[in-house]
Design a protein around this motif. Structure first.
Motif, PDB file in Angstrom:
ATOM      1  N   VAL A   1     124.650  17.970  27.447  1.00  0.00           N
ATOM      2  CA  VAL A   1     124.125  16.584  26.705  1.00  0.00           C
ATOM      3  C   VAL A   1     124.112  16.753  25.193  1.00  0.00           C
ATOM      4  CG1 VAL A   1     122.625  16.251  28.832  1.00  0.00           C
ATOM      5  CG2 VAL A   1     121.757  17.645  26.846  1.00  0.00           C
ATOM      6  N   ILE A   2     124.036  15.479  24.730  1.00  0.00           N
ATOM      7  CA  ILE A   2     123.845  15.479  23.306  1.00  0.00           C
ATOM      8  C   ILE A   2     122.514  14.798  23.193  1.00  0.00           C
ATOM      9  CG2 ILE A   2     124.706  14.516  21.092  1.00  0.00           C
ATOM     10  CD1 ILE A   2     127.575  14.772  22.171  1.00  0.00           C
ATOM     11  N   TYR A   3     121.692  15.119  22.363  1.00  0.00           N
ATOM     12  CA  TYR A   3     120.360  14.385  22.171  1.00  0.00           C
ATOM     13  C   TYR A   3     120.038  14.197  20.503  1.00  0.00           C
ATOM     14  CZ  TYR A   3     115.320  14.091  21.488  1.00  0.00           C
ATOM     15  OH  TYR A   3     113.846  13.581  21.319  1.00  0.00           O
ATOM     16  N   ALA A   4     119.730  12.970  20.156  1.00  0.00           N
ATOM     17  CA  ALA A   4     119.391  12.865  18.836  1.00  0.00           C
ATOM     18  C   ALA A   4     117.986  11.954  18.950  1.00  0.00           C
ATOM     19  CB  ALA A   4     120.400  11.833  18.151  1.00  0.00           C
ATOM     20  N   ASP A   5     117.061  12.129  17.801  1.00  0.00           N
ATOM     21  CA  ASP A   5     115.843  11.273  17.687  1.00  0.00           C
ATOM     22  C   ASP A   5     115.545  11.116  16.405  1.00  0.00           C
ATOM     23  OD1 ASP A   5     114.561  13.598  16.968  1.00  0.00           O
ATOM     24  OD2 ASP A   5     113.481  13.834  18.678  1.00  0.00           O
ATOM     25  N   ASN A   6     114.642  10.176  16.160  1.00  0.00           N
ATOM     26  CA  ASN A   6     114.001  10.029  14.655  1.00  0.00           C
ATOM     27  C   ASN A   6     112.597   9.745  15.035  1.00  0.00           C
ATOM     28  OD1 ASN A   6     113.109   8.484  12.338  1.00  0.00           O
ATOM     29  ND2 ASN A   6     115.349   8.597  11.719  1.00  0.00           N
ATOM     30  N   ARG A   7     111.554  10.438  14.257  1.00  0.00           N
ATOM     31  CA  ARG A   7     110.440  10.262  14.397  1.00  0.00           C
ATOM     32  C   ARG A   7     109.614   9.486  13.624  1.00  0.00           C
ATOM     33  NH1 ARG A   7     109.158  16.562  13.380  1.00  0.00           N
ATOM     34  NH2 ARG A   7     110.748  16.177  12.055  1.00  0.00           N
ATOM     35  N   ILE A   8     110.535   8.531  12.553  1.00  0.00           N
ATOM     36  CA  ILE A   8     109.881   7.605  11.860  1.00  0.00           C
ATOM     37  C   ILE A   8     110.334   6.271  11.954  1.00  0.00           C
ATOM     38  CG2 ILE A   8     109.643   7.147   9.272  1.00  0.00           C
ATOM     39  CD1 ILE A   8     110.437   9.862   8.503  1.00  0.00           C
TER      40      ILE A   8
ATOM     41  N   ALA B   1     104.840  21.780  22.290  1.00  0.00           N
ATOM     42  CA  ALA B   1     104.337  20.665  23.418  1.00  0.00           C
ATOM     43  C   ALA B   1     105.022  19.368  22.662  1.00  0.00           C
ATOM     44  CB  ALA B   1     102.773  20.859  23.256  1.00  0.00           C
ATOM     45  N   ASP B   2     105.155  19.357  21.405  1.00  0.00           N
ATOM     46  CA  ASP B   2     105.781  17.953  20.985  1.00  0.00           C
ATOM     47  C   ASP B   2     107.081  17.792  21.509  1.00  0.00           C
ATOM     48  OD1 ASP B   2     106.419  20.063  19.344  1.00  0.00           O
ATOM     49  OD2 ASP B   2     106.954  18.468  17.691  1.00  0.00           O
ATOM     50  N   PHE B   3     107.541  18.644  22.077  1.00  0.00           N
ATOM     51  CA  PHE B   3     109.131  18.614  22.434  1.00  0.00           C
ATOM     52  C   PHE B   3     109.075  18.158  23.935  1.00  0.00           C
ATOM     53  CE2 PHE B   3     113.653  19.501  21.746  1.00  0.00           C
ATOM     54  CZ  PHE B   3     113.814  18.588  20.728  1.00  0.00           C
ATOM     55  N   SER B   4     108.260  18.062  24.321  1.00  0.00           N
ATOM     56  CA  SER B   4     108.080  17.841  26.065  1.00  0.00           C
ATOM     57  C   SER B   4     109.110  16.770  26.456  1.00  0.00           C
ATOM     58  CB  SER B   4     106.753  17.907  26.661  1.00  0.00           C
ATOM     59  OG  SER B   4     105.984  16.823  26.240  1.00  0.00           O
ATOM     60  N   VAL B   5     108.768  15.510  25.745  1.00  0.00           N
ATOM     61  CA  VAL B   5     109.255  14.397  26.047  1.00  0.00           C
ATOM     62  C   VAL B   5     110.853  14.491  25.788  1.00  0.00           C
ATOM     63  CG1 VAL B   5     109.115  13.143  23.665  1.00  0.00           C
ATOM     64  CG2 VAL B   5     109.385  11.752  25.815  1.00  0.00           C
ATOM     65  N   SER B   6     111.214  15.143  24.890  1.00  0.00           N
ATOM     66  CA  SER B   6     112.633  15.408  24.569  1.00  0.00           C
ATOM     67  C   SER B   6     113.269  16.094  25.619  1.00  0.00           C
ATOM     68  CB  SER B   6     113.077  16.153  23.314  1.00  0.00           C
ATOM     69  OG  SER B   6     112.402  15.190  22.261  1.00  0.00           O
ATOM     70  N   ARG B   7     112.559  17.196  26.260  1.00  0.00           N
ATOM     71  CA  ARG B   7     113.224  17.994  27.416  1.00  0.00           C
ATOM     72  C   ARG B   7     113.289  17.121  28.651  1.00  0.00           C
ATOM     73  NH1 ARG B   7     109.652  21.762  24.938  1.00  0.00           N
ATOM     74  NH2 ARG B   7     107.964  21.496  26.450  1.00  0.00           N
ATOM     75  N   THR B   8     112.359  16.407  28.876  1.00  0.00           N
ATOM     76  CA  THR B   8     112.175  15.508  29.897  1.00  0.00           C
ATOM     77  C   THR B   8     113.410  14.551  29.951  1.00  0.00           C
ATOM     78  OG1 THR B   8     109.713  15.342  30.155  1.00  0.00           O
ATOM     79  CG2 THR B   8     110.887  13.650  31.331  1.00  0.00           C
ATOM     80  N   ILE B   9     113.611  13.791  28.859  1.00  0.00           N
ATOM     81  CA  ILE B   9     114.947  12.980  28.733  1.00  0.00           C
ATOM     82  C   ILE B   9     116.037  13.884  29.039  1.00  0.00           C
ATOM     83  CG2 ILE B   9     116.210  11.574  27.259  1.00  0.00           C
ATOM     84  CD1 ILE B   9     113.623  10.826  25.877  1.00  0.00           C
ATOM     85  N   VAL B  10     116.393  15.072  28.420  1.00  0.00           N
ATOM     86  CA  VAL B  10     117.568  15.881  28.566  1.00  0.00           C
ATOM     87  C   VAL B  10     117.598  16.122  29.896  1.00  0.00           C
ATOM     88  CG1 VAL B  10     118.317  18.368  28.018  1.00  0.00           C
ATOM     89  CG2 VAL B  10     117.544  16.699  26.395  1.00  0.00           C
ATOM     90  N   GLN B  11     116.639  16.584  30.529  1.00  0.00           N
ATOM     91  CA  GLN B  11     116.552  16.755  32.084  1.00  0.00           C
ATOM     92  C   GLN B  11     117.022  15.743  32.790  1.00  0.00           C
ATOM     93  OE1 GLN B  11     116.359  20.050  33.381  1.00  0.00           O
ATOM     94  NE2 GLN B  11     117.227  19.238  35.365  1.00  0.00           N
TER      95      GLN B  11
END
Length: 597
Positions: free
Chosen positions: A210-217, A152-162
């Motif tokens: 797509v290329i996706y990158a994030d940082n949780r901190i 579930a914590d990855f839903s926002v990432s999937r939304t952005i990717v879409q």
């Protein structure tokens, strides 16, 4: 703070490595100049503090303080330039690296490593659009796996990717928790997602991934510069990945074509029929392994050459090939010729048109060559076996020879055999008192009893000689107890004659004198091309005939050699030594009286 971009700045026309080197040198000079200026300002400030106070000194001090206050801004600009230069240099290196290979897996891994290096991201992944389904699929990732992506914590990432995959525009957020676009996403708060950057891979105005990158901190990690840098990198990466995918498809297609070619080669190689194809210019385009063996030339000699110049029997082939090319019909011919390598051959050949690309077009001619030479030889061999043995050998022996003719050595071999001769005693004087028809009937009756006895014990009837019969044992196939078989056949003759005598009048009573010898003889197909018989020759055969000549009616004589084979199984009477024509000393002879009980 968020930002999106409708255009992707392109760094595809980067300066070469020499320009980057000069930029680095200039940047170093500027940094050194700033350091020198700052040092001088400090020195001047120290000097001004020692001067007596005055209006001019105050103005100088104020100007100096203003200059010192601007130094951090100057330093920030220099640092920013240094960062941009580093980014440009990294982008240049990226272009060099990902363009150095066409291996898809290697390109994807290099792209992923450079993303982490360029952006400082904690996690990243690259998705490519499946060319068949159109679905985005993860191809490579760093610090995240498929199990995590399904949570579930990855839903926002999937939304952005879409969103990025659909719109083809990059998305960056410096703090996802404060971004109004993701306010409804509970996972943003619950799982502390902060900096997010996602850019499309575009090739020929088409989103390929797509290329996706994030940082949780960290927050503020991805700004406009990082977005544009990654977008520029994505442009290069998209082309490199597309080239690698194209190369991979080409390689797969080449592998498939190679596999099909190898399969076809194996199929043609395994076909026992010769297969030859020619184009409309009469050049040989296919010449399989069977054709090599049948015609006695290698494929290297024939391929790409005019068949008239290289293929044996070309003179025979030419009118039939021309007929197929002109009439587009199938032609079948049987030929019997002599080839330089193989000698006489019998071939059956089918000539058929090769279909061209257009309707009714012909691109060449296919020849399917059946080698009938061995088949005809085997047919002739089987005919010989039937003609030679059917009437003179037991059916079981004939069937075994037909199943495996190689067991029959027609050329002549020397082997141990048992020879039986039997002759009707007193037949010459007997024949003087009967009409020819009755005489032949009586003769055939006695000869049939002899022949049946030989065949019952799997002997071979060599020949009928007037009123005599010659039988062979241990031919053409090896037998166990072959001499005993000959003795049993002789005893059966005598028993059958006694039974016949009991049924007929005394005027038809005759008897066989029998001689049996065992020893080596030459057996084989003896005679001329017009008339041949399977027979045996040698001194042992002659000796068996001499024993028969000395046997009285109803008597069975066997030689010393034959007796040694059956002495434990047969009751005999030893007779006085017998003088034999052609031998210097008399021979020991035995009369068989029956089988031991």
């Amino acid at each position: 703070m968020t930002s999106t971009s409708t255009t992707n700045p392109s760094f595809n026309t980067l300066a070469d490595s020499t320009l980057l080197l000069r930029t680095a040198i200039a940047q170093g000079d500027l940094a050194a100049l700033l350091a020198e200026l700052s040092n001088q300002l400090h020195q001047q400030a120290a000097v001004l503090t020692k001067l007596p106070a005055s209006g001019d000194v105050m103005k100088a001090q104020q100007a100096l303080l203003k200059m010192q206050s601007l130094m951090p801004r100057f330093q920030s600009s220099v640092d920013s330039l240094a960062h941009e230069r580093q980014a440009l240099h990294a982008l240049y290196e990226v272009g060099q690296t990902i363009s150095s290979t066409l291996e898809l897996a290697e390109v994807l891994n290099q792209v992923m490593d450079r993303i982490i290096q360029l952006t400082g991201a904690e996690r990243s992944f690259l998705m490519l659009k499946d060319e068949d389904t159109g679905e985005m699929e993860v191809s490579v990732a760093r610090n995240v796996d498929r199990a995590v992506m399904a949570q579930a914590d990855f839903s926002v990432s999937r939304t952005i990717v879409q969103q990025v995959a659909t719109e083809g525009k990059p998305v960056a957020t410096t703090n996802a928790q404060a971004d109004p676009r993701f306010a409804s996403q509970e996972s943003v708060v619950a799982y502390s997602l902060r900096s997010i950057l996602c850019v499309p891979l575009i090739v020929r105005d088409r989103v390929t991934g797509v290329i996706y990158a994030d940082n949780r901190i960290r927050t503020g990690l991805f700004g406009d510069k990082e977005r544009d840098l990654l977008a520029a990198f994505a442009n290069q990466a998209a082309i490199a990945i597309d080239n690698a995918r194209l190369f991979d498809r080409v390689r797969q297609q080449l592998a498939a074509i190679t596999m099909m070619k190898n399969l076809m080669d194996n199929v043609f190689a395994s076909i026992t029929s010769g297969v030859i194809t020619t184009d409309m210019d009469d050049r040989v385009t296919l010449f399989n392994r069977a054709a090599e063996g049948i015609l006695g030339i290698s494929s290297h000699q024939a391929l790409e050459h005019l068949y008239r110049e290289t293929v044996p029997l070309a003179v025979d082939f030419q009118p039939w090939i021309d007929e197929v090319k002109q009439n587009h019909t199938v032609v079948s011919r049987d030929v019997e010729r002599v080839l330089p390598v193989r000698g006489k051959v019998e071939l059956s050949i089918n000539f058929a048109p090769l279909r061209g690309e257009g309707e009714g077009e012909v691109s060449g001619v296919a020849l399917v060559v059946e080698d009938l030479t061995e088949k005809r030889r085997m047919e002739a061999e089987q005919r010989f076996i039937k003609d030679t043995f059917k009437r003179y050998a037991p059916p079981a022996v004939v069937e075994q020879l037909l199943r495996d003719p190689s067991q029959l050595k027609l050329g002549g071999i020397r082997k141990p055999i048992a020879i039986l001769f039997c002759d009707i005693r007193g037949f010459t004087s007997f024949s003087e008192h009967l009409a020819p028809e009755a005489l032949v009937e009586v003769l055939n009756t006695y000869l049939a009893m002899a022949a049946d006895a030989v065949l019952e014990f799997e002997g071979v009837l060599d020949k009928f000689i007037g009123d005599a019969v010659m039988g062979l044992f241990n031919v053409p196939l090896d037998q166990t107890h072959y001499t005993l078989r000959a003795v049993k056949a002789a005893l059966k003759m005598q028993a059958d004659i006694k039974a016949y005598h009991a049924r007929t009048g005394v005027e038809r009573h005759l008897n066989f004198g029998v001689g049996i010898n065992a020893g080596d003889a030459v057996v084989g197909n003896i005679g001329t091309e017009q008339q041949r018989n399977y027979s045996a020759i040698g001194d042992g055969v002659n000796y068996a005939k001499r024993l028969q000549e000395n046997a009285k009616g109803g008597q069975i004589l066997i030689s010393e050699a034959a007796y040694r084979h059956v002495e434990d199984l047969v009751d005999v009477i030893e007779l006085p030594p017998l003088p034999v024509k052609g031998r210097s000393t008399p021979e020991v002879v035995y009369e068989v009286v029956g089988l031991k009980q």
